[in-house]
Motif scaffolding. Sequence first.
Motif, PDB file in Angstrom:
ATOM      1  N   VAL A   1       0.991  -0.792  -0.134  1.00 59.72           N
ATOM      2  CA  VAL A   1       0.078  -0.014  -0.091  1.00 59.72           C
ATOM      3  C   VAL A   1       0.636   1.205   0.185  1.00 59.72           C
ATOM      4  O   VAL A   1       1.688   1.417   0.723  1.00 59.72           O
TER       5      VAL A   1
ATOM      6  N   LYS B   1      -2.893   5.733   3.797  1.00 58.33           N
ATOM      7  CA  LYS B   1      -2.712   4.734   4.319  1.00 58.33           C
ATOM      8  C   LYS B   1      -2.961   4.221   5.105  1.00 58.33           C
ATOM      9  O   LYS B   1      -3.273   2.954   5.639  1.00 58.33           O
TER      10      LYS B   1
ATOM     11  N   PHE C   1      -6.092   2.870   6.038  1.00 56.99           N
ATOM     12  CA  PHE C   1      -6.570   1.427   4.702  1.00 56.99           C
ATOM     13  C   PHE C   1      -6.457   0.370   4.726  1.00 56.99           C
ATOM     14  O   PHE C   1      -6.566  -0.829   5.146  1.00 56.99           O
TER      15      PHE C   1
ATOM     16  N   ASN D   1      -7.884  -1.172   7.815  1.00 54.49           N
ATOM     17  CA  ASN D   1      -9.394  -1.163   8.179  1.00 54.49           C
ATOM     18  C   ASN D   1      -9.414  -2.103   7.275  1.00 54.49           C
ATOM     19  O   ASN D   1     -10.802  -3.061   7.256  1.00 54.49           O
TER      20      ASN D   1
ATOM     21  N   LEU E   1      -2.733   4.767  -3.460  1.00 54.40           N
ATOM     22  CA  LEU E   1      -4.069   5.954  -2.388  1.00 54.40           C
ATOM     23  C   LEU E   1      -3.184   6.964  -2.793  1.00 54.40           C
ATOM     24  O   LEU E   1      -2.530   7.212  -2.895  1.00 54.40           O
TER      25      LEU E   1
END
Length: 324
Positions: free
Chosen positions: A234, A242, A245, A248, A310
């Motif tokens: 990521v 990041k 994200f 999650n 991202l």
Amino acid sequence: MKKTHIPKLDDFLGGGVPPGSSVLFYADPGVECEAFGYQTLQGRLEEGDQGFIFTNVTEPSSIIYEFEKFGWDLEKSMNEGKAFFVDGSSYFIGAPVTGKYGIEDYSQIEEVVLKAIADVPDGLGVINNLSTLIDYMDDEETIRIINKWNQFAKEQDTILLYIFTEWDYEEDLIEKIKNSMDCLINLNTIEERVIIGQGFMVTGASWVTPSDNMVLFNIQRPGGVKIFIPKILVTGPFNAGKSSFVKNITTDSVSVDRMALGQVPTTIAMDIGHMEYKGFTADVFGTPGQERFDLILDVLSKEAVGAFILVDSTAPKTFPGPRK
């Protein structure tokens, strides 16, 4: 076609295994292979089929306990008359013989397994483990019995799954065993730079052209066989979200943060997490976004099989960064 319920394997097999087929899971020593047979049996039982396990490596109670650790209730299926054991182990270790059929002499194996196959027409049988059978019987007799089982199973539309640890047997014997099967699935160890794991691939099948793909897998308790993706990256510019994200989409994620000006956390090392989805498991690595860390991105991205990039849609000036 009958599904194996092993992630990706059914795709490689064109949807599953045709009734009456013989499948050999042959594994390097040290690779956990029983789970492939057990998971396929559990999946077939859940879809209403009947099945049995012939065991000559451990007593049935140990296998029932192993199913429990995977999160599957084999005893329930047995009580419902959908599953049973051919116990070829207990007598030889001095334990009480259990199961629908018991074996007290290896001369009984051929006929007893034929009875078990007849009891599950259009069902499935797991032979665990072919290696022990070879150790106790003459090579030519072993091949003759395997061929007889496979022929009778084909007449009954019963799928036979053989578990086979490929010890240092004569190459001619191994070749004859493989030639007697409709499908060959190799389970082996993989070491590629820093990746050390287990993988499987279909090396032969009479109804589909095998893929050359090797798939990494893990055995999880509970869960069973899961496809393992060793690294998903990521990445993106500073403050793009990041870390949020990663937190999650994963469980038990760990971040290395420090407090920047204004008491805003910013990642100075990596975010690491683990995720599971539809039979897949993956390790996810989030990278720091500051430009001064660009030099280490090549190192962090090694072994990654995919990436999420991202960006902050409210900060278009940062967009060129991820495209470098």
